[in-house]
Scaffold this active site. Structure first.
Site, PDB file in Angstrom:
ATOM      1  CG  ASN A 134      -0.311  -0.132   2.523  1.00 54.42           C
ATOM      2  OD1 ASN A 134       0.790  -0.676   2.637  1.00 54.42           O
ATOM      3  ND2 ASN A 134      -0.963   0.351   3.557  1.00 54.42           N
ATOM      4  N   GLY A 209       2.803  -5.505   7.675  1.00 50.93           N
ATOM      5  CA  GLY A 209       1.777  -6.280   6.996  1.00 50.93           C
ATOM      6  C   GLY A 209       0.646  -6.638   7.932  1.00 50.93           C
ATOM      7  CB  SER A 210      -1.869  -9.309   7.706  1.00 47.99           C
ATOM      8  OG  SER A 210      -1.168 -10.534   7.844  1.00 47.99           O
ATOM      9  CD  GLU A 229       3.024  -0.098  10.304  1.00 46.73           C
ATOM     10  OE1 GLU A 229       1.831  -0.357  10.612  1.00 46.73           O
ATOM     11  OE2 GLU A 229       3.369   0.273   9.184  1.00 46.73           O
ATOM     12  CG  LEU A 230       1.764  -6.236  13.056  1.00 46.09           C
ATOM     13  CD1 LEU A 230       1.477  -7.277  14.111  1.00 46.09           C
ATOM     14  CD2 LEU A 230       2.361  -6.871  11.810  1.00 46.09           C
ATOM     15  CB  CYS A 263      -2.148   0.173   9.004  1.00 48.84           C
ATOM     16  SG  CYS A 263      -0.655   1.178   8.996  1.00 48.84           S
ATOM     17  CD  GLU A 357      -6.023  -2.997   9.032  1.00 46.24           C
ATOM     18  OE1 GLU A 357      -5.287  -2.013   8.908  1.00 46.24           O
ATOM     19  OE2 GLU A 357      -5.597  -4.172   9.082  1.00 46.24           O
TER      20      GLU A 357
END
Length: 456
Positions: A134, A209-210, A229-230, A263, A357
């Site tokens: 993204n 990512g997820s 970093e989720l 996010c 999310e």
């Protein structure tokens, strides 16, 4: 591997998909190059990183066009990401020249008379980096730039949907004269990339990512450092003292930028009942006015989602909420990978749009009468990345900062605010550690102590 444009699926290029053997060779090269990068002087690392920044700016239009075509990001936003990427490398060059240490007395006991300690931040070693689709340039820069600043080497696995963009960046990094093997960018399958997680040649895994993938990586990484970093489910709180027009405009910007595929997109809004009508009207009109279309069109504000499957998921979540009693105030239409910006209210707490999310162009509005209840509702999520709070009351702002369990609380702006120097990261399921150039360098180095003993 064939690269296709987000939105219409047309072929825009071809590239390779790394094999296990190619990953192994890149890892060996990173190990060998570390013997050189760890010894680079501060000024050498600084000059190298500033050179990369200059090359990015010189190729800004080409990078932006590739980025817009590949992931469907509106061209204006793509240009902004390119500039931010150059800024991150430049900032890393400055930080490379500020990595310091400490001199400390150790004569705290009779047996340590005359002893002194000197500390330095030493580079960890090869870094395994995994970045998402993204914000591929900027988020990759937050791994590669601090690694080089620290004296580390890095193997980067970009999301395959952004492979052309990251390989173009890799070419600029090579042109800047980084030591051979210091940076490798390898598009590869999840199965091949997964080898980096357990490979002991890497000293750290940096993953964006997820939630599911991130915590799985953490469980299998062994003794490596791990930075995660989720995901998020970012709240916005608007109380009765707020500048309502400003709050609505910033929520529109934060909720629908890059079709909500961030996010820290504004997803759940809690607005005081006294200003709810004014706010919802401005939010709805603002969302409806956004131009949806071709990301290469200079006037487009919202492009396609990354895939038809992603768009179908969002449409199904909207349908689920409406069937549960929600009101769709605007948007939620479109075909293929396009979804028009959607605003809903009266969404059940159990609907996926509320408790998961969304990662799409959807904003859910709730009203409140009691601020403590709004804080509790905002916190009622397993995610904790960033939150936004619009208020003119300084005491309430401090209460929000102390009470809300998020990595960042943004006052009088939406949660999508980020600059590259800030410590960015989450709590709860949203992550581990902090990105931001200086903070990432701290993660990619470790203190080493030298004890100086006087002669007997």
């Amino acid at each position: 591997m064939t690269a296709r444009a987000a939105g219409d699926g047309r072929v825009i290029g071809h590239t390779f998909e790394a094999t296990p053997d190619q990953l192994d060779r890149a890892t060996d090269a990173a190990v060998q190059a570390f013997s050189q990068t760890r010894r680079l002087a501060s000024f050498e690392r600084g000059e190298m990183l500033r050179d990369i920044a200059d090359r990015i700016l010189a190729d800004a239009e080409g990078l932006a066009a590739t980025l817009a075509a590949e992931i469907g990001k509106p061209i204006g936003d793509a240009r902004l990401e390119v500039r931010r990427t150059a800024g991150a490398f430049r900032m890393a060059g400055e930080e490379a020249e500020r990595i310091g240490g400490e001199v400390m007395p150790l004569d705290l006991l009779p047996t340590s008379r005359g002893r002194w300690g000197i500390t330095r931040q030493m580079p960890l070693g090869p870094i395994a980096a995994i970045s998402p689709f993204n914000v591929p340039l900027s988020l990759s820069a937050h791994k590669v730039a601090p690694a080089l600043a620290a004296g580390c080497t890095v193997v980067l696995k970009p999301d395959s949907r952004a492979a052309l963009t990251l390989l173009r960046l890799a070419g600029l990094i090579v042109e800047a004269g980084v030591p051979a093997g210091a940076v490798s960018v390898l598009p590869m399958s999840t199965e091949v990339g997964d080898r980096m997680v357990t490979d002991d040649r890497f000293r750290m895994v940096s993953f964006t990512g997820s939630v599911q993938a991130g915590w799985d990586i953490r469980s299998r990484a062994g003794t490596k450092k791990v930075a995660l970093e989720l995901g998020g489910n970012a709240p916005v709180i608007v109380d009765e003292t707020a500048d309502v027009a400003h709050a609505a405009a910033r929520t529109v910007a934060a909720g629908f930028k890059y079709a909500g595929q961030l996010c820290i997109s504004a997803q759940r809004v809690f607005v005081h009942r006294a200003v709810a009508t004014e706010f919802v009207d401005a939010l709805t009109k603002g969302a409806a006015a956004l131009k949806v279309g071709d990301p290469l069109d200079e006037t487009t504000q919202v492009g396609p989602m990354i895939s038809v499957d992603a768009a179908d998921r969002i449409r199904s979540w909207i349908d689920e909420a409406v069937q549960g009693g929600a009101r769709l105030l605007t948007g939620g239409e479109g075909s293929g990978a396009f979804v028009t910006p959607a605003v809903l209210d009266q969404v059940p707490d159990t609907a996926q749009l509320s408790c998961q999310e969304a990662f799409g162009p959807v904003v859910v509005v709730n009203t409140f009468d009691d601020l403590d209840a709004a804080f509790a509702a905002a916190d009622g999520t397993p995610y904790g990345l960033q939150a936004g709070y619009f208020t003119r009351d300084l005491h309430r702002a401090w209460r929000a900062y102390e009470q809300l369990e998020f990595g960042t609380v943004v006052i009088n702006d939406a949660p999508a605010f980020r600059v590259d120097s800030m410590p960015f990261g989450g709590v709860k399921k949203s992550g581990l550690g902090r990105e931001g150039i200086r903070w990432a360098i701290a993660d990619m180095t470790e203190p080493r102590l030298l004890v100086l003993t006087p002669e007997a």
